[in-house]
Design a protein around this motif. Structure first.
Motif, mmCIF file in Angstrom:
data_model
loop_
_atom_site.group_PDB
_atom_site.id
_atom_site.type_symbol
_atom_site.label_atom_id
_atom_site.label_comp_id
_atom_site.label_asym_id
_atom_site.label_seq_id
_atom_site.Cartn_x
_atom_site.Cartn_y
_atom_site.Cartn_z
ATOM 1 N N UNK A 145 -17.996 8.057 29.401
ATOM 2 C CA UNK A 145 -18.095 7.610 28.004
ATOM 3 C C UNK A 145 -18.664 8.691 27.086
ATOM 4 N N UNK A 146 -19.523 9.551 27.588
ATOM 5 C CA UNK A 146 -20.171 10.542 26.729
ATOM 6 C C UNK A 146 -19.162 11.468 26.057
ATOM 7 N N UNK A 159 -9.026 4.466 26.625
ATOM 8 C CA UNK A 159 -8.983 5.203 27.895
ATOM 9 C C UNK A 159 -10.376 5.540 28.443
ATOM 10 N N UNK A 160 -11.317 5.839 27.551
ATOM 11 C CA UNK A 160 -12.677 6.158 28.001
ATOM 12 C C UNK A 160 -13.380 4.912 28.539
ATOM 13 N N UNK A 161 -13.084 3.757 27.920
ATOM 14 C CA UNK A 161 -13.673 2.513 28.427
ATOM 15 C C UNK A 161 -13.120 2.186 29.807
ATOM 16 N N UNK A 162 -11.839 2.413 30.012
ATOM 17 C CA UNK A 162 -11.243 2.164 31.328
ATOM 18 C C UNK A 162 -11.824 3.125 32.370
ATOM 19 N N UNK A 163 -11.958 4.393 32.008
ATOM 20 C CA UNK A 163 -12.533 5.360 32.935
ATOM 21 C C UNK A 163 -13.992 5.070 33.248
ATOM 22 N N UNK A 164 -14.688 4.385 32.342
ATOM 23 C CA UNK A 164 -16.087 4.053 32.607
ATOM 24 C C UNK A 164 -16.235 3.043 33.741
ATOM 25 N N UNK A 169 -19.305 -4.736 28.705
ATOM 26 C CA UNK A 169 -20.199 -4.758 27.542
ATOM 27 C C UNK A 169 -19.872 -3.619 26.584
ATOM 28 N N UNK A 170 -19.635 -2.432 27.129
ATOM 29 C CA UNK A 170 -19.292 -1.305 26.253
ATOM 30 C C UNK A 170 -17.908 -1.473 25.620
ATOM 31 N N UNK A 171 -17.000 -2.131 26.329
ATOM 32 C CA UNK A 171 -15.715 -2.419 25.706
ATOM 33 C C UNK A 171 -15.856 -3.346 24.513
ATOM 34 N N UNK A 172 -16.754 -4.330 24.597
ATOM 35 C CA UNK A 172 -17.003 -5.236 23.472
ATOM 36 C C UNK A 172 -17.696 -4.528 22.307
ATOM 37 N N UNK A 173 -18.447 -3.469 22.593
ATOM 38 C CA UNK A 173 -19.156 -2.756 21.538
ATOM 39 C C UNK A 173 -18.306 -1.651 20.901
ATOM 40 N N UNK A 174 -17.455 -1.001 21.687
ATOM 41 C CA UNK A 174 -16.758 0.186 21.199
ATOM 42 C C UNK A 174 -15.386 -0.115 20.623
ATOM 43 N N UNK A 175 -14.585 -0.910 21.296
ATOM 44 C CA UNK A 175 -13.191 -1.083 20.876
ATOM 45 C C UNK A 175 -13.078 -1.786 19.518
#
Length: 352
Positions: free
Chosen positions: A215-216, A202-207, A182-188
């Motif tokens: 992510x913070x 990279x932050x989305x993958x680490x999440x 969900x965060x990948x769909x919102x952020x990338x």
């Protein structure tokens, strides 16, 4: 003598009459037509008239025609310019392209000329630092052996030993696996940083492993607005996957099934989960992670909604994003396509 006196009197009378006739004057003749005094009044301006009355009457008759013709010419030129600008949009957008882009913590502000307000980033970093200190040093850790067993059991590494995991714990584990999607769909697509070279993926993958704790740091370094996206990028990985309604629909249905599974459990199961929360470091940290992801999600939903210019029509979806997981995933199911920029106007960017 008397005759001479009479003759002199007559001559004197004739001379007097001639004198009177010479000194007298004829009364002025009135013109055949004269304007009344009230119909014409001299101008009060100290500047005298330099044009005769006949010329002014001619100008008064001609000037309305000249004004009408000038208005018609202006209207014709304006209509021709509007038609030309509609056919060539570069004439209209040339002035707008020279203006700087907006910048700021929430997508506003001046682009480049205005210094960034680091207050929000500093407070967010301080919050993240305090959170990490709590996770490593202050979180309860009364059952480390049980925590390792729970992790192996959730990963199906222990086999069927007859122990049944807590139903709420299982639901929390699986829904935490859907949050990175969900965060990948919102952020990338709409939360990349156009004014920094720090990529988002990279932050989305680490999440997937660290959740909101991973992510913070990107939230701290985020520099809006997002760079424009051309149509060719939407056909390639990962945007074609993240913008797919099929991906969003599967994520929403899976989350809905997990939530129904968790709330179908009895009250004793929830009490057992609460006991785990107070003593298990693993469950304690994962529960805080879920709360953090649910708290930050409405902001990124609004950011994505604004980037897609759907904040007017889709504003009714924003309150629904407060519902943990189901709200943001429901928005992703309804959001409009991402606006596509012209390839000629795209800046060079190394970020995918």
């Amino acid at each position: 003598m008397e005759q001479l006196k009479c003759f002199s009197k007559k001559t004197n009378m004739i001379a007097g009459s001639l004198t009177v006739s010479c000194n007298s004057y004829l009364p002025p003749q009135k013109p055949y037509y004269s304007l009344p005094k009230s119909s014409f009044s001299p101008p009060k301006s100290p500047i005298p008239f330099l044009i005769d009355s006949d010329d002014t009457s001619k100008l008064a008759k001609i000037s309305p025609l000249i004004i009408k013709q000038a208005k018609l010419r202006l209207l014709q030129r304006r209509s021709s310019f509007d038609a030309q600008s509609s056919q060539d949009p570069s004439l209209v957008s040339s002035s707008d392209e020279n203006e700087p882009l907006d910048d700021g913590e929430t997508g506003g502000g001046g682009g480049g000329e205005e210094e960034r307000d680091w207050t929000t980033s500093f407070l967010l970093f301080a919050f993240w630092a305090g959170l990490m200190y709590y996770v490593f040093f202050l979180a309860p850790n009364q059952t480390p052996v049980t925590d390792s067993y729970f992790v192996r059991k959730l990963l199906n590494l222990t086999g069927d030993d007859g122990f049944e995991l807590n139903q709420v714990l299982v639901a929390l584990w699986y829904i935490m696996g859907l949050w990175p999607l969900v965060y990948g769909m919102l952020l990338i697509p709409t939360a990349r940083s156009s004014k920094s070279k720090i990529p988002c993926w990279p932050f989305v993958v680490l999440s997937c492993f660290g959740g909101a704790y991973a992510l913070i740091p990107y939230f701290v370094l985020w520099r809006p607005p997002a760079p424009p996206v051309e149509e060719s990028l939407l056909r390639r990985w990962p945007l074609n996957f993240l913008e797919s309604k099929l991906t969003t629909g599967i994520a929403f249905l899976a989350g809905l099934a997990i939530v129904v599974y968790a709330f179908s459990s009895s009250g004793d199961v929830w009490k057992e989960f609460y006991q785990y929360f107070k003593g298990s470091k693993f469950i304690h940290i994962m529960s805080i992670d879920f709360a953090l992801l649910s708290t930050f999600a409405p902001f990124w939903v609004y950011n994505d909604m604004t980037a897609r210019k759907w904040d007017g029509k889709g504003s009714w979806v924003l309150p629904l994003s407060l519902i943990p997981f189901l709200g943001p995933s429901f928005y992703l199911l309804l959001r409009p396509p991402l606006p596509v920029a012209r390839e000629a106007s795209l800046p060079t960017s190394d970020e995918t």
